[in-house]
Every structure is written in C-alpha cells, then in structure tokens.
Design a protein around this motif. Structure first.
Motif, PDB file in Angstrom:
ATOM      1  N   LEU A  16       0.832  -1.202   0.000  1.00 26.85           N
ATOM      2  CA  LEU A  16       0.000   0.000   0.000  1.00 26.85           C
ATOM      3  C   LEU A  16       0.871   1.257   0.000  1.00 26.85           C
ATOM      4  O   LEU A  16       0.590   2.217  -0.721  1.00 26.85           O
ATOM      5  CB  LEU A  16      -0.928  -0.004   1.218  1.00 26.85           C
ATOM      6  CG  LEU A  16      -2.023  -1.090   1.238  1.00 26.85           C
ATOM      7  CD1 LEU A  16      -2.659  -1.168   2.622  1.00 26.85           C
ATOM      8  CD2 LEU A  16      -3.081  -0.831   0.180  1.00 26.85           C
ATOM      9  N   ILE A  21      -1.155   4.311  -1.609  1.00 28.53           N
ATOM     10  CA  ILE A  21      -2.547   4.180  -1.167  1.00 28.53           C
ATOM     11  C   ILE A  21      -2.605   4.702   0.260  1.00 28.53           C
ATOM     12  O   ILE A  21      -2.143   4.037   1.196  1.00 28.53           O
ATOM     13  CB  ILE A  21      -3.041   2.722  -1.228  1.00 28.53           C
ATOM     14  CG1 ILE A  21      -2.723   2.083  -2.587  1.00 28.53           C
ATOM     15  CG2 ILE A  21      -4.533   2.665  -0.923  1.00 28.53           C
ATOM     16  CD1 ILE A  21      -3.396   2.706  -3.765  1.00 28.53           C
ATOM     17  N   SER A  25      -7.632   6.982   2.382  1.00 31.78           N
ATOM     18  CA  SER A  25      -8.373   6.515   1.207  1.00 31.78           C
ATOM     19  C   SER A  25      -9.375   5.435   1.611  1.00 31.78           C
ATOM     20  O   SER A  25      -9.133   4.651   2.525  1.00 31.78           O
ATOM     21  CB  SER A  25      -7.415   5.944   0.156  1.00 31.78           C
ATOM     22  OG  SER A  25      -6.476   6.908  -0.259  1.00 31.78           O
ATOM     23  N   ILE A  27     -11.206   1.984   0.565  1.00 34.26           N
ATOM     24  CA  ILE A  27     -11.037   0.840  -0.330  1.00 34.26           C
ATOM     25  C   ILE A  27     -12.307  -0.003  -0.282  1.00 34.26           C
ATOM     26  O   ILE A  27     -12.695  -0.500   0.781  1.00 34.26           O
ATOM     27  CB  ILE A  27      -9.823  -0.015   0.054  1.00 34.26           C
ATOM     28  CG1 ILE A  27      -8.541   0.819   0.001  1.00 34.26           C
ATOM     29  CG2 ILE A  27      -9.708  -1.226  -0.876  1.00 34.26           C
ATOM     30  CD1 ILE A  27      -7.282   0.046   0.374  1.00 34.26           C
ATOM     31  N   GLN A  49      -6.732  -0.203   7.419  1.00 32.26           N
ATOM     32  CA  GLN A  49      -7.209   0.563   6.277  1.00 32.26           C
ATOM     33  C   GLN A  49      -8.715   0.803   6.377  1.00 32.26           C
ATOM     34  O   GLN A  49      -9.449  -0.040   6.924  1.00 32.26           O
ATOM     35  CB  GLN A  49      -6.895  -0.198   4.986  1.00 32.26           C
ATOM     36  CG  GLN A  49      -6.860   0.647   3.749  1.00 32.26           C
ATOM     37  CD  GLN A  49      -5.634   1.550   3.679  1.00 32.26           C
ATOM     38  OE1 GLN A  49      -4.540   1.160   4.060  1.00 32.26           O
ATOM     39  NE2 GLN A  49      -5.821   2.771   3.178  1.00 32.26           N
ATOM     40  N   ILE A  51     -12.043   0.410   4.985  1.00 31.91           N
ATOM     41  CA  ILE A  51     -12.608  -0.425   3.923  1.00 31.91           C
ATOM     42  C   ILE A  51     -14.123  -0.489   4.009  1.00 31.91           C
ATOM     43  O   ILE A  51     -14.724  -0.259   5.055  1.00 31.91           O
ATOM     44  CB  ILE A  51     -12.034  -1.866   3.948  1.00 31.91           C
ATOM     45  CG1 ILE A  51     -12.514  -2.626   5.192  1.00 31.91           C
ATOM     46  CG2 ILE A  51     -10.522  -1.857   3.855  1.00 31.91           C
ATOM     47  CD1 ILE A  51     -12.199  -4.124   5.143  1.00 31.91           C
ATOM     48  N   GLN A 113     -18.317   3.142  -6.464  1.00 33.70           N
ATOM     49  CA  GLN A 113     -17.135   3.988  -6.296  1.00 33.70           C
ATOM     50  C   GLN A 113     -17.496   5.469  -6.428  1.00 33.70           C
ATOM     51  O   GLN A 113     -17.097   6.308  -5.622  1.00 33.70           O
ATOM     52  CB  GLN A 113     -16.098   3.589  -7.350  1.00 33.70           C
ATOM     53  CG  GLN A 113     -14.731   4.203  -7.212  1.00 33.70           C
ATOM     54  CD  GLN A 113     -13.805   3.655  -8.291  1.00 33.70           C
ATOM     55  OE1 GLN A 113     -14.201   3.483  -9.451  1.00 33.70           O
ATOM     56  NE2 GLN A 113     -12.577   3.373  -7.917  1.00 33.70           N
ATOM     57  N   TYR A 125     -10.888   3.501  -3.885  1.00 32.51           N
ATOM     58  CA  TYR A 125     -10.361   2.425  -4.715  1.00 32.51           C
ATOM     59  C   TYR A 125     -11.280   1.205  -4.680  1.00 32.51           C
ATOM     60  O   TYR A 125     -11.963   0.954  -3.691  1.00 32.51           O
ATOM     61  CB  TYR A 125      -8.970   1.995  -4.228  1.00 32.51           C
ATOM     62  CG  TYR A 125      -7.900   3.043  -4.387  1.00 32.51           C
ATOM     63  CD1 TYR A 125      -7.209   3.170  -5.584  1.00 32.51           C
ATOM     64  CD2 TYR A 125      -7.579   3.893  -3.341  1.00 32.51           C
ATOM     65  CE1 TYR A 125      -6.212   4.127  -5.739  1.00 32.51           C
ATOM     66  CE2 TYR A 125      -6.592   4.860  -3.479  1.00 32.51           C
ATOM     67  CZ  TYR A 125      -5.918   4.971  -4.687  1.00 32.51           C
ATOM     68  OH  TYR A 125      -4.953   5.934  -4.828  1.00 32.51           O
ATOM     69  N   ALA A 127     -10.862  -2.849  -4.778  1.00 32.54           N
ATOM     70  CA  ALA A 127      -9.832  -3.877  -4.600  1.00 32.54           C
ATOM     71  C   ALA A 127     -10.410  -5.252  -4.911  1.00 32.54           C
ATOM     72  O   ALA A 127     -11.487  -5.602  -4.429  1.00 32.54           O
ATOM     73  CB  ALA A 127      -9.293  -3.854  -3.172  1.00 32.54           C
ATOM     74  N   GLN A 163      -8.868   3.380 -10.842  1.00 28.49           N
ATOM     75  CA  GLN A 163      -8.601   3.306  -9.402  1.00 28.49           C
ATOM     76  C   GLN A 163      -8.953   1.910  -8.881  1.00 28.49           C
ATOM     77  O   GLN A 163      -9.639   1.736  -7.870  1.00 28.49           O
ATOM     78  CB  GLN A 163      -9.348   4.398  -8.637  1.00 28.49           C
ATOM     79  CG  GLN A 163      -8.802   5.802  -8.928  1.00 28.49           C
ATOM     80  CD  GLN A 163      -9.333   6.857  -7.984  1.00 28.49           C
ATOM     81  OE1 GLN A 163     -10.542   7.053  -7.910  1.00 28.49           O
ATOM     82  NE2 GLN A 163      -8.444   7.535  -7.283  1.00 28.49           N
TER      83      GLN A 163
END
Length: 326
Positions: A16, A21, A25, A27, A49, A51, A113, A125, A127, A163
C-alpha cells in the motif's frame, strides 16, 4: 484495531505504501465469500485501512448463493465494516455467464465507487483478490485464445484510470489458504469452481498442476513473466497508437486507413488489430480483413461483420460502423 504483525499484513502495508494508497483513502473490497476475497478484506482490515465491502449475488446457485451473501454480511457485522450488496440477474448473453457476470460486477463497482466519492477528494479504490495463480491462468488463457499479444502482460497491480487495485498479485493461493485457516475465516467454496465446462477451471485443476509437475514453480514463473512484460506492453501500445495516428483518420465513427502509409509501418498488423478491436471484430476475422490490403485487390472489395463494413477504396480501407437494429 492495532496493526497486525503477521507476515502477509506486513507485506500488504508495504504494498500500500509503495503504491501510494493513503490510510485516509477508502477501499471498496469485492468479496464473494470465497477464500481469496475474504482474506483480502481481513488483511486490509488488520492493516488499519478504511474499507467497505461489496458483494454481488448472481442467484445462480440458489441457497448456496444466499449462503455466500450471509457469510459476507456476518463478517462485515462482526468487523463493523459497511456492507453493500447487489442482486444481479444473468440474462445468458452470447459471451457466456462468466463474462456477463464480470461486466455486471465491475459496472456496479464503478457506480458504487462514484457514490462513495468524498467531497474532500480522497481517493476511493476498488480492490479485488486476484493472486499470482490467477495471473498465471490469465496468461495461459490469453495464449490459448490468440488475443492481443500485449494481453500477455496479464492483470495490472494498479489501474490508475479505474482506481482499481489488486494487492495480492504477488501472493499465491496456498498462502491465502494458510491465512484463512490461521484467522479462522471459514471461507465459502463456490461449487461452480469445480466444473470442468469452464476453460479457466480446467487450466486451474488440470493444466497448471501438470506444468508444476514438469517444472516446479511454473505458475510463479508465468506470473513473474507477466509482471516483466507489463512495461514492455505499455510501450508497445504507445508505439501502435503513434503508428495509427500516422496512417489513419477518424471521422464521425468511421476510420479511413491510408494503405501507402500503413504498408511502411513495422507494426502494421497491430494497427489492423487495434482498429478491429474498436469495432469488436475478432483477431481471426482481422486476418481476413488483411487480405483487402493486398496488391491487386480492386475497389469495392469488402468485409462485413455485425458491427461494421470494411471496404477497399483505391489505396484506402474504409471502416464504417453499422447502425444497431432496434
């Protein structure tokens, strides 16, 4: 939660950081409930992160599909992670179920998104959990289907335009299975992954094990070759684009290819393939179009597909799209 120190999470944190990243951000993780995607969600969560989880229920396996959804929903509830689901309807178009499902999935991911985009401009982003063995399968698929040679570069780790990120492309399936067991994730098994009527499944269960028996590490070598080929493929695409601009002009959806200029281009066949792709013409049919460029072919000679007509007019090839029937 505090940052986890397991090996895979350390590698994830490094990945990351390497790909810029940021922690702030968001995800959106595509999670089917299977091993790879549930490990990806858990790993990103353990990295601290931010998410959210996106799950598509294609309704193709009845109670099994609903069980997958419930499993993902339960994981999100226990981790306090936002859960998004989409109930898809597969129409069974000519490209096959898997291709249609992929289009539906990524179209929804893109919409989600955009919906989650923050006013402060922080990146959102998508993933996916594609890993090194998936990459090896993808390379073999492209070889067998005789597609664009640049596609042998496989999947990108990061697609800046979309992205879209694939953090597990350097990890292998067995490693993910190990962490699923260590973290007691109890991943779901999609029974359709065992069906031999899908080419990718046969590559996974028959061809790759044979290659591994013949040459241990074959899947790893294929994945690494794809990685090495990616910058070469990008330079090749750029070269084809430049060559195309020198010998073709586009007007209102039609393309006029100047054959005098085209014939002097070293990448002339790639130019034909690039224009053909624009009109959804197969690589095999492009070979037939190439015969229209030969010396002695008279004006009026043509190739027709469901999407366009290609006509020889003196020293030009004219590509005219067909209007879809209503």
């Amino acid at each position: 939660m505090a940052e986890d120190r397991a090996g895979i999470t350390q590698r994830m944190s490094a990945w990351l950081s390497k790909n810029s990243i940021a922690k702030k951000s968001t995800i959106v993780v595509g999670v089917s409930g299977g091993c790879d995607s549930i490990v990806l969600a858990e790993c990103l969560f353990r990295c601290g992160q931010s998410i959210q989880v996106a799950h598509v229920n294609y309704q193709l396996r009845g109670e099994e599909s609903d069980g997958d959804e419930e499993h993902v929903r339960h994981w999100c509830a226990t981790h306090n992670v936002p859960f998004h689901r989409f109930q898809a309807e597969i129409s069974g178009d000519s490209d096959g179920i898997q291709a249609e499902a992929r289009r539906i999935r990524y179209r929804w991911f893109k919409a989600l998104q955009e919906q989650l985009q923050q006013p402060n401009g922080s990146a959102v982003y998508i993933a996916t959990a594609h890993h090194a063995d998936d990459q090896a399968e993808t390379v073999l698929l492209h070889l067998l289907r005789s597609c664009d040679p640049m596609s042998l570069a496989g999947m990108q780790h990061v697609s800046q335009e979309q992205q879209l990120i694939r953090p597990f492309l350097d990890e292998h399936r067995k490693e993910l299975e190990h962490w699923a067991e260590q973290w007691k994730l109890s991943p779901r098994e999609d029974s359709s992954n065992q069906k031999s009527d899908y080419l990718r499944n046969r590559l996974r269960h028959e061809v790759l094990p044979l290659l591994e028996a013949l040459r241990p590490g074959a899947a790893r070598h294929l994945a690494r070759t794809a990685d090495r080929f990616q910058p070469l493929a990008q330079e090749s695409r750029n070269a084809v684009n430049e060559a195309l601009s020198r010998c073709a002009t586009e007007r209102e959806g039609s393309v006029e290819l100047n054959l005098d200029r085209w014939s002097s281009e070293p990448l002339r066949m790639e130019i034909l393939h690039r224009i053909a792709q624009q009109y959804r013409i197969s690589a095999k049919a492009t070979q037939e179009i190439a015969t229209l460029t030969e010396t002695g072919v008279q004006s009026g000679a043509r190739f027709q597909s469901s999407t366009c007509t290609v006509t020889r007019e003196k020293r030009c090839l004219i590509w005219i799209p067909k209007t879809p029937e209503i």
